[in-house]
Design an enzyme around this catalytic site. Structure first.
Site, PDB file in Angstrom:
ATOM      1  N   CYS A 133     -64.037   2.345   6.460  1.00  0.00           N
ATOM      2  CA  CYS A 133     -65.221   1.491   6.311  1.00  0.00           C
ATOM      3  C   CYS A 133     -64.884   0.269   5.456  1.00  0.00           C
ATOM      4  O   CYS A 133     -65.330  -0.843   5.736  1.00  0.00           O
ATOM      5  CB  CYS A 133     -66.373   2.260   5.662  1.00  0.00           C
ATOM      6  SG  CYS A 133     -66.945   3.686   6.611  1.00  0.00           S
ATOM      7  N   CYS A 173     -65.627   5.748   2.105  1.00  0.00           N
ATOM      8  CA  CYS A 173     -64.914   5.790   3.391  1.00  0.00           C
ATOM      9  C   CYS A 173     -63.847   4.691   3.459  1.00  0.00           C
ATOM     10  O   CYS A 173     -64.178   3.502   3.476  1.00  0.00           O
ATOM     11  CB  CYS A 173     -65.944   5.628   4.507  1.00  0.00           C
ATOM     12  SG  CYS A 173     -65.267   5.264   6.131  1.00  0.00           S
TER      13      CYS A 173
END
Length: 104
Positions: free
Chosen positions: A32, A29
């Site tokens: 993230c 991600c």
């Protein structure tokens, strides 16, 4: 206090008391990865008041499902094990710190 990595098996123990910011994330991600250094800074500045716990949703799907995590990164604020706030997506450090201060 250092950032802790939790699993489905350790989540309740890691988040059961005090104020805890949980980062639901995954290694693939992009946002993230962007928020990781923000969390490191928050930990160094607020670690005495807030515990930060990371949970990889790919490896710990049971806990992610239990809290209805549909998008990542999701940051869940728990106070004594109970959800009190939730933020989805990247947030700047100042915004996260302000939200955490509301619960201290």
């Amino acid at each position: 206090m250092a950032i802790t990595h939790a699993t489905d098996a350790t989540f309740a123990n890691e988040t059961g008391s005090g104020l805890v910011l949980v980062d639901f994330w995954a290694p693939w991600c992009g946002p993230c990865k962007m928020i990781a250094p923000v969390l490191e800074e928050l930990d160094s500045e607020m670690g005495d008041k807030v515990k930060i716990v990371k949970l990889d949703v790919d490896d710990n799907q049971q806990t992610a499902a239990q809290y209805g995590i549909m998008s990542i990164p999701t940051l869940l604020v728990l106070k004594d094990g109970q959800p009190v706030d939730k933020v989805v997506g990247f947030q700047p450090k100042e915004a996260l710190a302000g939200r955490l201060e509301q619960h201290i």
